[in-house]
Design an enzyme around this catalytic site. Structure first.
Site, mmCIF file in Angstrom:
data_model
loop_
_atom_site.group_PDB
_atom_site.id
_atom_site.type_symbol
_atom_site.label_atom_id
_atom_site.label_comp_id
_atom_site.label_asym_id
_atom_site.label_seq_id
_atom_site.Cartn_x
_atom_site.Cartn_y
_atom_site.Cartn_z
ATOM 1 N N ASP A 1 -43.434 -8.080 -42.908
ATOM 2 C CA ASP A 1 -42.124 -7.446 -42.762
ATOM 3 C C ASP A 1 -41.938 -6.482 -43.945
ATOM 4 O O ASP A 1 -41.646 -6.911 -45.063
ATOM 5 C CB ASP A 1 -41.036 -8.521 -42.746
ATOM 6 C CG ASP A 1 -39.675 -7.939 -42.398
ATOM 7 O OD1 ASP A 1 -39.371 -6.805 -42.857
ATOM 8 O OD2 ASP A 1 -38.918 -8.598 -41.669
ATOM 9 N N ASP B 1 -43.809 -6.212 -34.707
ATOM 10 C CA ASP B 1 -43.793 -7.481 -35.434
ATOM 11 C C ASP B 1 -45.127 -8.214 -35.296
ATOM 12 O O ASP B 1 -45.455 -9.049 -36.116
ATOM 13 C CB ASP B 1 -42.675 -8.376 -34.884
ATOM 14 C CG ASP B 1 -41.304 -7.810 -35.222
ATOM 15 O OD1 ASP B 1 -41.131 -7.370 -36.368
ATOM 16 O OD2 ASP B 1 -40.425 -7.793 -34.346
ATOM 17 N N LYS C 1 -33.134 -9.764 -44.373
ATOM 18 C CA LYS C 1 -33.961 -8.688 -44.940
ATOM 19 C C LYS C 1 -33.603 -8.420 -46.398
ATOM 20 O O LYS C 1 -34.433 -7.970 -47.167
ATOM 21 C CB LYS C 1 -33.763 -7.399 -44.131
ATOM 22 C CG LYS C 1 -34.042 -7.553 -42.645
ATOM 23 C CD LYS C 1 -35.499 -7.341 -42.330
ATOM 24 C CE LYS C 1 -35.726 -7.377 -40.823
ATOM 25 N NZ LYS C 1 -37.097 -7.028 -40.467
ATOM 26 N N ASN D 1 -44.037 0.649 -28.683
ATOM 27 C CA ASN D 1 -42.657 0.440 -28.232
ATOM 28 C C ASN D 1 -42.006 1.778 -27.920
ATOM 29 O O ASN D 1 -42.632 2.830 -28.048
ATOM 30 C CB ASN D 1 -41.867 -0.341 -29.283
ATOM 31 C CG ASN D 1 -41.857 0.381 -30.611
ATOM 32 O OD1 ASN D 1 -41.333 1.489 -30.727
ATOM 33 N ND2 ASN D 1 -42.465 -0.223 -31.622
HETATM 34 N N1 CTP Z 1 -39.215 -3.888 -40.001
HETATM 35 C C1 CTP Z 1 -40.192 -3.865 -40.972
HETATM 36 N N2 CTP Z 1 -41.354 -4.525 -40.776
HETATM 37 C C2 CTP Z 1 -41.555 -5.242 -39.648
HETATM 38 C C3 CTP Z 1 -40.549 -5.271 -38.651
HETATM 39 C C4 CTP Z 1 -39.381 -4.585 -38.857
HETATM 40 O O1 CTP Z 1 -40.021 -3.231 -42.006
HETATM 41 N N3 CTP Z 1 -42.687 -5.869 -39.477
HETATM 42 C C5 CTP Z 1 -37.945 -3.185 -40.261
HETATM 43 C C6 CTP Z 1 -37.595 -2.084 -39.298
HETATM 44 O O2 CTP Z 1 -38.094 -0.852 -39.735
HETATM 45 C C7 CTP Z 1 -36.081 -2.123 -39.312
HETATM 46 C C8 CTP Z 1 -35.766 -3.575 -39.578
HETATM 47 O O3 CTP Z 1 -36.943 -4.119 -40.136
HETATM 48 O O4 CTP Z 1 -35.558 -1.368 -40.384
HETATM 49 C C9 CTP Z 1 -35.344 -4.371 -38.403
HETATM 50 O O5 CTP Z 1 -36.219 -4.198 -37.331
HETATM 51 P P1 CTP Z 1 -35.944 -4.969 -35.955
HETATM 52 O O6 CTP Z 1 -37.069 -4.704 -35.024
HETATM 53 O O7 CTP Z 1 -34.560 -4.723 -35.496
HETATM 54 O O8 CTP Z 1 -35.950 -6.441 -36.452
HETATM 55 P P2 CTP Z 1 -37.095 -7.473 -36.624
HETATM 56 O O9 CTP Z 1 -37.285 -7.783 -38.059
HETATM 57 O O10 CTP Z 1 -38.298 -7.031 -35.897
HETATM 58 O O11 CTP Z 1 -36.430 -8.757 -35.975
HETATM 59 P P3 CTP Z 1 -36.291 -9.131 -34.396
HETATM 60 O O12 CTP Z 1 -37.364 -8.395 -33.679
HETATM 61 O O13 CTP Z 1 -36.485 -10.595 -34.385
HETATM 62 O O14 CTP Z 1 -34.903 -8.727 -34.002
#
Ligand code: CTP
Length: 402
Positions: free
Chosen positions: A307, A276, A342, A207
């Site tokens: 996560d 993700d 979270k 990304n």
């Molecule tokens: N994060 C994590 N582990 C994952 C995905 C995300 O620890 N597998 C953490 C990121 O480091 C960040 C937070 O979760 O601190 C939110 O990440 P974000 O990409 O905004 O959210 P997602 O959980 O991926 O949700 P979405 O993509 O559906 O918005």
């Protein structure tokens, strides 16, 4: 106190003959010392002595290409966890108070963000002069700490205040200065950058995260005296001074690295853009078109990654856990839902639809959200400034908890 990086600035006074003893006292405490000598300082203490005692080259000139090539003056200013000026002459105090930068010592003093301890030494009349006292007041107001000068017989023949404090005392004050930093003794874990999920031997899913925000957070934590572990996805950014960096590629590696440091962490900040999903299977060989049917597309089967933020939030105990939210629309509402999902203590929401903030930019505009429903919108600021504001909030949360 763990070994820290001390920059010792030596200006020109007869008391400079005591500097080797200061260096020895600091290195005995486990600190790494680098010295900057002013031109006058070099008249009183030999660079060779200081080089031998510190094991580091002594810097004397702003314009020596060789010295600058080895470690530039800004790098030197950034390198230090604390800066000690001993002895500090009336002239150096004046230049420091007025922000002059006309030699290496004064330039580094102007450029550093590290805390400063100053040990003055001079003739009693120079010390008591209203100009020196006014400079002192200015510097104290700016948070500079002083040790000495002591009263007694002075090298110039006068009696009175002006003697350099004993080397052991200067070293002890340096220890106090480092220990008084707001995050001294705390381990801070910061994840940064994007992860890279392999598809085959040459291709991957990744990304746009540059890691700049996470690196700025790690640098800020180090400035506040923390022991910092920066768990970084692939990034070309330089490792900030005083920061231990652990390089990872995939989300699963990032999870392992975060969990490995979780036990000792007081604060964990997930600034990384963690993928993700990852390909269900990564081919060890390069996927070749000739192995596929003519004109056939390629289906990638993706599976969910764990996560990390949700996992550590659930187990956080007394730790402060901070998450980020990258949102492209309906930022506040989406961030609020994410904070709940979270379960972390603080969520930093980014509006990634803005061209001037978020991914790959040097500035960021964020909203800080806490579980009590409060939100604070910060203006567009350089990322190091955003990092400082985030840590102000984290320290407030720690205080409230105590
Ligand atoms: N994060 C994590 N582990 C994952 C995905 C995300 O620890 N597998 C953490 C990121 O480091 C960040 C937070 O979760 O601190 C939110 O990440 P974000 O990409 O905004 O959210 P997602 O959980 O991926 O949700 P979405 O993509 O559906 O918005």
């Amino acid at each position: 106190m763990n070994g820290r990086r001390i920059l010792l600035v030596v200006s020109g006074g007869i008391a400079a003959y005591k500097v080797p003893e200061i260096v020895r006292a600091l290195t005995r405490s486990g600190h790494e010392v680098r010295c900057v000598l002013t031109a006058a300082g070099a008249e009183f203490v030999s660079p060779l002595v200081l080089q031998s005692l510190t094991g580091n080259a002594v810097r004397q000139s702003l314009f020596d290409a060789g010295e600058e090539g080895a470690i530039g003056h800004i790098e030197l200013a950034d390198w230090a966890d604390a800066v000690v000026v001993a002895p500090a002459t009336a002239n150096l105090l004046a230049r420091l108070a007025h922000g002059l930068a006309d030699d290496l010592a004064s330039t580094v003093l102007l450029a550093t963000r590290a805390p400063l301890l100053v040990a003055p030494a001079m003739n009693v009349n120079m010390w008591e002069h209203p100009a020196t006292q006014a400079n002192l007041t200015t510097l104290r107001e700016r948070g500079v700490r002083f040790v000495g000068p002591d009263a007694g017989e002075l090298a110039c023949g006068w009696e009175g205040q002006g003697r350099l404090s004993p080397p052991e005392e200067i070293a002890a004050e340096t220890g106090l200065l480092l220990g008084s930093l707001s995050l001294a003794g705390a381990c801070v874990v910061v994840s940064a950058g994007g992860t890279r999920e392999p598809i085959d031997a040459v291709r991957s899913l990744t990304n746009r995260s540059s890691g700049k925000m996470g690196y700025a957070l790690a640098a800020e934590a180090a400035l506040r005296g923390a022991e910092v572990r920066l768990i970084s996805g692939p990034s070309h950014l330089p490792t900030p001074a005083g920061v231990e960096r652990i390089d990872v590629e995939t989300s699963l590696e990032m999870r392992d690295a975060v969990l490995a440091d979780f036990e000792r962490a007081a604060i964990v900040i997930m600034a990384a853009a963690v993928a993700d999903f990852r390909p269900a299977e990564a081919s060890e060989r390069k996927i070749k078109k000739e192995d596929l049917a003519e004109d056939a597309g390629l289906q990638l089967q993706l599976v969910r990654n764990p996560d990390i933020l949700a996992e550590i939030s659930a187990e956080r105990g007394n730790r402060i856990v901070v998450g980020f939210a990258a949102e492209s629309h309906d930022v506040l509402a989406a961030a609020r839902r994410k904070l709940k999902r979270k379960g972390c203590d603080l969520l930093v929401a980014n509006d990634i639809s803005r061209a001037d903030a978020g991914f790959e930019t040097d500035e960021n505009a964020v909203i800080l959200l806490t579980p009590d429903g409060a939100s604070e919108e910060l203006p567009l600021l350089p990322k190091p400034e955003v990092a400082a504001r985030i840590f102000d909030r984290i320290e407030k949360l720690r205080e409230d908890r105590r």
